[in-house]
Design a protein around this motif. Structure first.
Motif, PDB file in Angstrom:
ATOM      1  N   ALA A   4      23.789 -32.792  14.001  1.00 46.76           N
ATOM      2  CA  ALA A   4      24.036 -33.605  12.791  1.00 46.76           C
ATOM      3  C   ALA A   4      23.998 -35.168  13.151  1.00 46.76           C
ATOM      4  N   ARG A   5      22.831 -35.767  12.426  1.00 48.35           N
ATOM      5  CA  ARG A   5      22.834 -37.132  12.866  1.00 48.35           C
ATOM      6  C   ARG A   5      23.420 -37.934  11.738  1.00 48.35           C
ATOM      7  N   LEU A   6      23.863 -39.012  11.961  1.00 50.87           N
ATOM      8  CA  LEU A   6      24.282 -39.886  10.892  1.00 50.87           C
ATOM      9  C   LEU A   6      24.078 -41.273  11.170  1.00 50.87           C
ATOM     10  N   VAL A   7      23.374 -42.023  10.366  1.00 50.61           N
ATOM     11  CA  VAL A   7      22.933 -43.336  10.709  1.00 50.61           C
ATOM     12  C   VAL A   7      24.030 -44.367  10.562  1.00 50.61           C
ATOM     13  N   GLN A   8      24.833 -44.045   9.497  1.00 52.24           N
ATOM     14  CA  GLN A   8      26.215 -44.705   9.409  1.00 52.24           C
ATOM     15  C   GLN A   8      27.277 -44.304  10.024  1.00 52.24           C
ATOM     16  N   GLY A   9      27.064 -44.263  11.446  1.00 51.38           N
ATOM     17  CA  GLY A   9      28.029 -43.834  12.503  1.00 51.38           C
ATOM     18  C   GLY A   9      29.583 -44.495  12.270  1.00 51.38           C
ATOM     19  N   SER A  10      29.852 -45.416  11.948  1.00 47.29           N
ATOM     20  CA  SER A  10      30.794 -45.956  11.839  1.00 47.29           C
ATOM     21  C   SER A  10      31.711 -45.290  10.757  1.00 47.29           C
ATOM     22  N   LEU A  11      31.401 -44.314  10.187  1.00 43.44           N
ATOM     23  CA  LEU A  11      31.760 -43.540   9.269  1.00 43.44           C
ATOM     24  C   LEU A  11      32.919 -42.492   9.979  1.00 43.44           C
ATOM     25  N   LEU A  12      32.541 -42.203  11.221  1.00 46.54           N
ATOM     26  CA  LEU A  12      33.334 -41.135  11.976  1.00 46.54           C
ATOM     27  C   LEU A  12      34.517 -41.918  12.492  1.00 46.54           C
ATOM     28  N   ASP A  86      25.894 -48.513  15.341  1.00 40.33           N
ATOM     29  CA  ASP A  86      25.170 -47.225  16.209  1.00 40.33           C
ATOM     30  C   ASP A  86      24.764 -45.996  15.168  1.00 40.33           C
ATOM     31  N   VAL A  87      23.765 -45.393  15.368  1.00 43.36           N
ATOM     32  CA  VAL A  87      23.580 -43.913  14.844  1.00 43.36           C
ATOM     33  C   VAL A  87      24.180 -43.071  15.598  1.00 43.36           C
ATOM     34  N   VAL A  88      25.013 -42.156  15.022  1.00 38.01           N
ATOM     35  CA  VAL A  88      25.771 -41.108  15.849  1.00 38.01           C
ATOM     36  C   VAL A  88      25.015 -39.697  15.384  1.00 38.01           C
ATOM     37  N   ASP A  94      24.302 -23.667  21.508  1.00 44.19           N
ATOM     38  CA  ASP A  94      25.094 -22.063  21.627  1.00 44.19           C
ATOM     39  C   ASP A  94      25.051 -21.772  23.200  1.00 44.19           C
ATOM     40  N   ASN A  95      24.579 -22.260  23.950  1.00 45.12           N
ATOM     41  CA  ASN A  95      24.465 -21.734  25.502  1.00 45.12           C
ATOM     42  C   ASN A  95      25.816 -22.376  26.279  1.00 45.12           C
ATOM     43  N   ASN A  96      26.214 -23.286  25.432  1.00 44.48           N
ATOM     44  CA  ASN A  96      27.497 -23.978  26.224  1.00 44.48           C
ATOM     45  C   ASN A  96      28.627 -24.494  25.040  1.00 44.48           C
ATOM     46  N   PRO A  97      29.138 -23.290  24.455  1.00 42.76           N
ATOM     47  CA  PRO A  97      30.049 -23.171  23.402  1.00 42.76           C
ATOM     48  C   PRO A  97      31.380 -23.991  23.775  1.00 42.76           C
ATOM     49  N   ASP A  98      31.624 -24.354  24.847  1.00 42.78           N
ATOM     50  CA  ASP A  98      32.950 -24.859  25.097  1.00 42.78           C
ATOM     51  C   ASP A  98      32.941 -26.633  24.886  1.00 42.78           C
ATOM     52  N   THR A  99      31.897 -27.017  24.669  1.00 43.10           N
ATOM     53  CA  THR A  99      31.459 -28.551  24.901  1.00 43.10           C
ATOM     54  C   THR A  99      30.837 -29.008  23.436  1.00 43.10           C
ATOM     55  N   VAL A 100      31.137 -30.294  23.014  1.00 41.27           N
ATOM     56  CA  VAL A 100      30.222 -31.011  21.990  1.00 41.27           C
ATOM     57  C   VAL A 100      30.021 -32.153  22.604  1.00 41.27           C
ATOM     58  N   THR A 101      28.821 -32.467  22.098  1.00 41.50           N
ATOM     59  CA  THR A 101      28.216 -33.956  22.587  1.00 41.50           C
ATOM     60  C   THR A 101      28.066 -34.714  21.406  1.00 41.50           C
ATOM     61  N   PHE A 102      28.291 -36.072  21.925  1.00 38.99           N
ATOM     62  CA  PHE A 102      28.068 -37.102  20.826  1.00 38.99           C
ATOM     63  C   PHE A 102      27.145 -38.159  21.486  1.00 38.99           C
ATOM     64  N   MET A 103      26.015 -38.306  20.677  1.00 37.07           N
ATOM     65  CA  MET A 103      24.913 -39.316  21.199  1.00 37.07           C
ATOM     66  C   MET A 103      25.322 -40.446  20.438  1.00 37.07           C
ATOM     67  N   PHE A 104      25.303 -41.647  20.863  1.00 30.92           N
ATOM     68  CA  PHE A 104      25.176 -42.900  20.089  1.00 30.92           C
ATOM     69  C   PHE A 104      23.842 -43.915  20.524  1.00 30.92           C
ATOM     70  N   GLU A 105      23.290 -44.078  19.338  1.00 28.20           N
ATOM     71  CA  GLU A 105      22.055 -45.025  19.506  1.00 28.20           C
ATOM     72  C   GLU A 105      21.987 -46.312  18.871  1.00 28.20           C
ATOM     73  N   SER A 106      21.632 -47.431  19.577  1.00 30.30           N
ATOM     74  CA  SER A 106      21.760 -48.526  19.071  1.00 30.30           C
ATOM     75  C   SER A 106      20.638 -48.723  18.121  1.00 30.30           C
ATOM     76  N   PRO A 107      20.819 -49.647  16.967  1.00 27.86           N
ATOM     77  CA  PRO A 107      19.709 -49.773  15.916  1.00 27.86           C
ATOM     78  C   PRO A 107      18.188 -49.975  16.602  1.00 27.86           C
ATOM     79  N   ASN A 108      18.142 -50.556  17.590  1.00 30.18           N
ATOM     80  CA  ASN A 108      17.051 -50.879  18.070  1.00 30.18           C
ATOM     81  C   ASN A 108      16.509 -50.017  19.179  1.00 30.18           C
ATOM     82  N   GLN A 109      17.308 -48.882  19.270  1.00 26.23           N
ATOM     83  CA  GLN A 109      17.157 -47.739  20.227  1.00 26.23           C
ATOM     84  C   GLN A 109      17.086 -48.141  21.702  1.00 26.23           C
ATOM     85  N   GLU A 110      17.579 -49.389  22.134  1.00 31.30           N
ATOM     86  CA  GLU A 110      17.345 -49.944  23.338  1.00 31.30           C
ATOM     87  C   GLU A 110      18.913 -49.346  24.238  1.00 31.30           C
TER      88      GLU A 110
END
Lengths: 258, 14
Positions: A4-12, A86-88, A94-110
């Motif tokens: 699930a990708r959220l451009v407005q990451g600050s919502l979280l 950031d975009v979150v 499914d192969n790793n059901p015990d964890t969740v990953t959060f990825m943060f990308e700056s608007p310029n992707q740097e």
């Protein structure tokens, strides 16, 4: 696979802020419809219900239903590692059901960060919330409601809300005296967000613990308006709409005369 | 003094 990708990451950040006084852990249920959460506070007085519809995300994929038991304190620590612009992306494999990953990308992707968080095995109790035609639904500016709850808690522990077609009256009493705040229905307003609108079938008077109402107002940054739905002797619903995505709702059982 | 109701008195566990 869940993503699930959220451009407005600050919502979280705002959502976590809105739950922090009530919940320490909760299960996020993910399905093709979206992400939802329902949890009671530890004293079983109030309930938090969050809905984020899949179509509100900038990308959403959920191949099969998934329940993620999350320690909200841990999630808050991780989400604080993101910048407000950031975009979150939330990912679960499914192969790793015990964890969740959060990825943060700056608007310029740097700058791209990813944090993997351990999930918890939670016993989730789900409450069935009956469809209710409420006697009164009041819509008012969220900041005004926050101010009223804060001011009333200077006076007492409980607030009595009395709603008639003329307006809504908040009353509190305590050792120092009493306080009343009456807010009239708006005659006309330029901005919809500033309006006070009362839809009423019958007048209602109910008493609630201010401690919890003040916890609910942590959601003020989610929405310009809040709605209060009330009927005699049933829990109050305090709803903050999350634009184009869903809602944050709180249910609070009324106080009764002993 | 008013007494606080339990939410589970209104909403049954499912």
């Amino acid at each position: 696979m869940f993503e699930a990708r959220l451009v407005q990451g600050s919502l979280l950040k705002k959502i976590l802020e809105a739950t922090k006084d009530l919940l320490t852990e909760a299960t996020f249920d993910c399905s093709s419809t979206g992400m939802s959460l329902q949890a009671m506070d530890s004293s079983h007085v109030s309930l938090v219900s969050l809905m984020l519809r899949s179509d509100g995300f900038d990308a959403y994929r959920c191949d099969r239903n998934l329940s993620m038991g999350i320690n909200l304190t841990s999630m808050t620590k991780i989400i604080k590692c993101s910048s407000n612009d950031d975009v979150v992306t939330i990912k679960a494999d499914d192969n790793n059901p015990d964890t969740v990953t959060f990825m943060f990308e700056s608007p310029n992707q740097e700058k791209v960060s990813d944090f993997e968080m351990k999930l918890m095995d939670l016993d989730t109790e789900h409450l069935g919330i009956p469809e209710t035609d409420y006697s009164v639904v009041v819509k008012m500016p969220a900041q005004e409601f926050q101010r009223v709850c804060r001011d009333m808690s200077q006076i007492g522990e409980s607030v009595t809300i009395c709603c008639t077609k003329d307006g809504i009256r908040f009353s509190a009493s305590g050792d120092l005296g009493t306080g009343n705040i009456k807010i009239a229905q708006s005659a006309n307003v330029d901005k919809e967000e500033e309006a006070v609108v009362i839809e009423m079938q019958e007048a209602v008077t109910l008493t609630f613990a201010l401690r919890y109402l003040n916890f609910f107002t942590r959601a003020t940054s989610l929405s310009g308006q809040v709605s209060l739905s009330m009927s005699p002797e049933v829990p109050l619903v305090v709803e903050y709409k999350i634009a184009d995505m869903g809602y944050m709702r709180y249910y609070l059982a009324p106080k009764i005369e002993d | 003094t008013p007494v606080q109701n339990d939410l589970q008195e209104f909403f049954a566990l499912v």
